[in-house]
Design an enzyme around this catalytic site. Structure first.
Site, short mmCIF file in Angstrom:
data_model
loop_
_atom_site.label_atom_id
_atom_site.label_comp_id
_atom_site.label_asym_id
_atom_site.label_seq_id
_atom_site.Cartn_x
_atom_site.Cartn_y
_atom_site.Cartn_z
N LEU A 89 0.84 -1.18 0.00
CA LEU A 89 0.00 0.00 0.00
C LEU A 89 0.89 1.24 0.00
CD1 LEU A 89 -2.83 1.34 0.46
CD2 LEU A 89 -2.35 1.17 2.90
N SER A 90 0.61 2.18 -0.88
CA SER A 90 1.31 3.45 -0.92
C SER A 90 2.82 3.25 -1.12
CB SER A 90 1.01 4.25 0.35
OG SER A 90 1.53 5.55 0.28
N SER A 91 3.64 3.67 -0.17
CA SER A 91 5.09 3.46 -0.35
C SER A 91 5.41 1.98 -0.43
CB SER A 91 5.88 4.11 0.79
OG SER A 91 5.68 3.45 2.02
#
Length: 186
Positions: free
Chosen positions: A142-144
């Protein structure tokens, strides 16, 4: 049957109906494995229906997220349904906001958390306790964590059979080096 026994049986039935298999397997928390100091690992009671053994899904957190949040993310149901071990490592080489540092350093199999993720997959895959089918090892984030999972899968396609990214950049979409694009990964 008296009313107390009937009520007790109804409560047990309701509990088992709504809880389902969520707790059939078990979590091992804060393991030190594959170069990581903290990894949560869920081992299901089930086996994968498409191969020999279990699949492995490595799940990478996003910025500001604790891996403890994944203990309440309902991953157990999917793990049981698909016979999949879930491993949630805490990034060692964090950047600001506790992000996976996908924009810094060398992107190679032998550097930083890229090396740790490959080592984690190989360590769990070779441990007979988990009974992992090495052809079913996946990485997601998720995300980074999504950016890091994407690059890791590009760096080590022989280790990871697939990747899933959520709320993160896709290959070739960042001119500022969010992924450094898979084409540039060594």
């Amino acid at each position: 049957m008296n009313q107390t026994i009937k009520r007790t049986l109804v409560i047990i039935w309701i509990f088992l109906t709504f809880v389902g298999t969520a707790f059939a397997g078990s979590w091992q928390n804060n393991l030190s494995v594959g170069g990581f100091n903290r990894v949560h690992v869920y081992t299901p009671d089930t086996q994968s229906s498409i191969a020999n053994g279990r699949a492995l899904l490595v799940v990478l957190h996003g910025c500001t997220q604790s891996i403890d949040a994944y203990l309440n993310a309902n991953l157990e149901d999917a793990a049981e349904a698909y016979g999949m071990v879930i491993a949630v490592p805490d990034a060692v080489n964090k950047a600001g906001f506790s992000c996976w540092s996908y924009w810094q350093g060398t992107k190679s199999r032998t550097s930083g958390d890229y090396q740790n993720l490959i080592s984690l997959a190989n360590s769990l895959g070779s441990n007979s306790v988990y009974n992992i089918d090495i052809d079913q090892v996946y990485i997601s984030g998720l995300s980074s964590g999504a950016a890091f999972a994407n690059t890791t899968a590009c760096i080590a396609p022989d280790v990871f059979a697939g990747m899933g990214i959520s709320a993160g950049p896709s290959i070739g979409t960042s001119s500022s080096g969010a992924l450094g694009s898979c084409e540039a990964a060594n």
